[in-house]
Design an enzyme around this catalytic site. Structure first.
Site, PDB file in Angstrom:
ATOM      1  N   LYS A  36       8.795  -3.842   2.487  1.00  0.00           N
ATOM      2  CA  LYS A  36       8.233  -3.159   3.655  1.00  0.00           C
ATOM      3  C   LYS A  36       7.709  -4.100   4.742  1.00  0.00           C
ATOM      4  O   LYS A  36       7.711  -3.745   5.914  1.00  0.00           O
ATOM      5  CB  LYS A  36       7.107  -2.220   3.209  1.00  0.00           C
ATOM      6  CG  LYS A  36       5.889  -2.952   2.686  1.00  0.00           C
ATOM      7  CD  LYS A  36       4.880  -2.003   2.072  1.00  0.00           C
ATOM      8  CE  LYS A  36       3.631  -2.762   1.685  1.00  0.00           C
ATOM      9  NZ  LYS A  36       2.823  -2.072   0.687  1.00  0.00           N
ATOM     10  N   ARG A 134      -8.136   2.627  -3.084  1.00  0.00           N
ATOM     11  CA  ARG A 134      -7.062   3.272  -2.344  1.00  0.00           C
ATOM     12  C   ARG A 134      -6.491   4.303  -3.321  1.00  0.00           C
ATOM     13  O   ARG A 134      -7.242   5.137  -3.793  1.00  0.00           O
ATOM     14  CB  ARG A 134      -6.034   2.235  -1.820  1.00  0.00           C
ATOM     15  CG  ARG A 134      -5.216   2.776  -0.640  1.00  0.00           C
ATOM     16  CD  ARG A 134      -4.224   1.765  -0.085  1.00  0.00           C
ATOM     17  NE  ARG A 134      -3.078   1.572  -0.948  1.00  0.00           N
ATOM     18  CZ  ARG A 134      -2.064   0.749  -0.657  1.00  0.00           C
ATOM     19  NH1 ARG A 134      -2.066   0.056   0.463  1.00  0.00           N
ATOM     20  NH2 ARG A 134      -1.049   0.613  -1.495  1.00  0.00           N
TER      21      ARG A 134
HETATM   22  C1  LIG Z   1       2.558  -3.140  -0.131  1.00  0.00           C
HETATM   23  C2  LIG Z   1       2.410  -2.950  -1.581  1.00  0.00           C
HETATM   24  C3  LIG Z   1       2.728  -3.997  -2.465  1.00  0.00           C
HETATM   25  C4  LIG Z   1       3.124  -5.375  -1.982  1.00  0.00           C
HETATM   26  O1  LIG Z   1       2.004  -6.052  -1.460  1.00  0.00           O
HETATM   27  P1  LIG Z   1       2.061  -7.603  -1.040  1.00  0.00           P
HETATM   28  O2  LIG Z   1       0.652  -7.977  -0.834  1.00  0.00           O
HETATM   29  O3  LIG Z   1       2.871  -7.665   0.198  1.00  0.00           O
HETATM   30  O4  LIG Z   1       2.716  -8.324  -2.163  1.00  0.00           O
HETATM   31  C5  LIG Z   1       2.633  -3.752  -3.822  1.00  0.00           C
HETATM   32  N1  LIG Z   1       2.235  -2.548  -4.280  1.00  0.00           N
HETATM   33  C6  LIG Z   1       1.911  -1.531  -3.467  1.00  0.00           C
HETATM   34  C7  LIG Z   1       1.463  -0.235  -4.059  1.00  0.00           C
HETATM   35  C8  LIG Z   1       1.980  -1.700  -2.100  1.00  0.00           C
HETATM   36  O5  LIG Z   1       1.650  -0.679  -1.283  1.00  0.00           O
END
Ligand SMILES: *Cc1c(COP(=O)(O)O)cnc(C)c1O
Length: 361
Positions: A36, A134
């Site tokens: 993402k 969250r």
């Molecule tokens: C965005 C996200 C990740 C990845 O996070 P990074 O810090 O970019 O590695 C992993 N798990 C969830 C649930 C996320 O929303």
């Protein structure tokens, strides 16, 4: 055309090799790569889908997963939806996603119905909140966790694939041996009570990878989900650089459209800027100001660093960023291109803006 984002696929591949080596060093940890941050860029996704060490490809948006689901599945990777699904998207989720993260029984029920209609079994990961606040069922509410699991197990078209946690996102809580051990304990409790085996206990994102090097990732954690550590080489727990990675995988390039010598202090009564903020200006006397044709609509001006270290970013509005180029050794002219390395926010916005062209090297 400018502005443009130069994506260095070779450097991204090297970062992927590096985080894969660290993750797999653990022996029993699967690797989920999160796309993402770069808005599931097509060439990046292709590279990830073809990497032998990647087990899962994940994104927070179904629209992004849709673009690479076929390529991922063809290469034996499971597609994963990280954001808790909306009721409105369950049909697409069971179609394009092999594993979705969930925390609400009403949604899981709708996924069950949609999976039934589609004639598939949909895998879910139940999210547990260890205190970052969250998504997820709060870890102390054991009764709710076990009740939710019981309901899930009664569904015909849902498979409980495992449990997981997300940290260092809202509450900025750092993963440690003790909080992650709570997750493993919850997993074991679920397995014992229902006589099942959970395939996955997912121990977090790029802020968890540092625990492997310290030998402190609990045994029971068998998956990590890596976005920023892969894309920018960052250990996001303490802001360190991960060994074998680089941070300049992406370069933002923008063109100078105006260059003038003007004062550094605005003249007249100060109100609010284009975004309703009361600004602060430093008096630097008469300076050489360059305007580049990119703005807050396309990037995060607090998350970009000029490669020319003598340039300062003074500020910006929707479509303009103003630079102080007075101290630079480069004799900039209108039409010249200024380059920046990006942080996470800058990467996210530039990759998402339709006004920023992407080129590859
Ligand atoms: C965005 C996200 C990740 C990845 O996070 P990074 O810090 O970019 O590695 C992993 N798990 C969830 C649930 C996320 O929303």
């Amino acid at each position: 055309m400018y502005p443009r984002l130069v994506v260095d696929l070779k450097k991204l591949k090297e970062n992927l090799d590096a985080v894969a080596a660290i993750t797999k060093e653990q022996g029993h940890c699967s690797l989920m790569i999160v796309t993402k941050g770069l808005c599931a860029d097509k060439e990046m996704a292709k590279m990830v889908a073809n990497h032998p060490a990647v087990d899962f490809m994940a994104d927070s948006r179904v629209a992004n997963i849709k673009t690479y689901a076929q390529e991922a599945r063809k290469n034996g990777k499971m597609t994963t939806l990280l954001r808790i699904p909306m009721h409105a998207e369950v049909e697409d989720v069971v179609k394009y996603v092999d594993l979705s993260f969930n925390s609400e029984l009403s949604t899981i029920g709708l996924l069950n119905e949609a999976a039934g209609r589609a004639g598939v079994v949909h895998r879910i990961l139940l999210m547990i909140d260890l205190g970052d606040l969250r998504e997820g069922i709060f870890y102390k509410n054991e009764e709710l966790i076990l009740h939710t699991v019981e309901e899930i197990l009664a569904m015909d078209h849902i498979q409980l694939y495992g449990i997981g946690v997300n940290l260092t996102c809202y509450g900025a809580i750092i993963p440690k041996k003790d909080n992650l051990s709570n997750l493993v304990a919850i997993g074991r409790k679920i397995e014992d009570k229902f006589g099942i085996k959970l395939s996955m206990i997912s121990g977090g994102n790029s802020s968890s990878i540092y625990l492997i090097g310290k030998g402190e990732l609990p045994e029971g954690i068998n998956n990590l989900r890596l976005g920023e550590s892969f894309l920018l080489g960052n250990d996001t727990a303490y802001g360190a650089k991960l060994p074998g990675t680089v941070s300049d995988t992406l370069t933002l390039e923008a063109q100078i459209v105006e260059l003038k010598e003007k004062p550094s202090l605005p003249i007249g009564e100060v109100g609010v800027d284009a975004f309703g903020q009361k600004p602060y200006y430093e008096d630097r006397g008469i300076i050489k100001r360059a305007i580049i044709a990119i703005g807050k609509q396309d990037t995060d001006i607090d998350s970009m660093e000029p490669l020319d270290e003598k340039i300062d970013i003074l500020g910006g509005s929707s479509d303009h960023i103003i630079l102080d180029v007075t101290k630079s050794e480069v004799d900039y002219q209108v039409g010249d291109v200024v380059r920046f390395v990006l942080g996470y926010g800058g990467m996210l916005k530039t990759a998402t803006s339709p006004y920023v062209e992407k080129v590859y090297k």
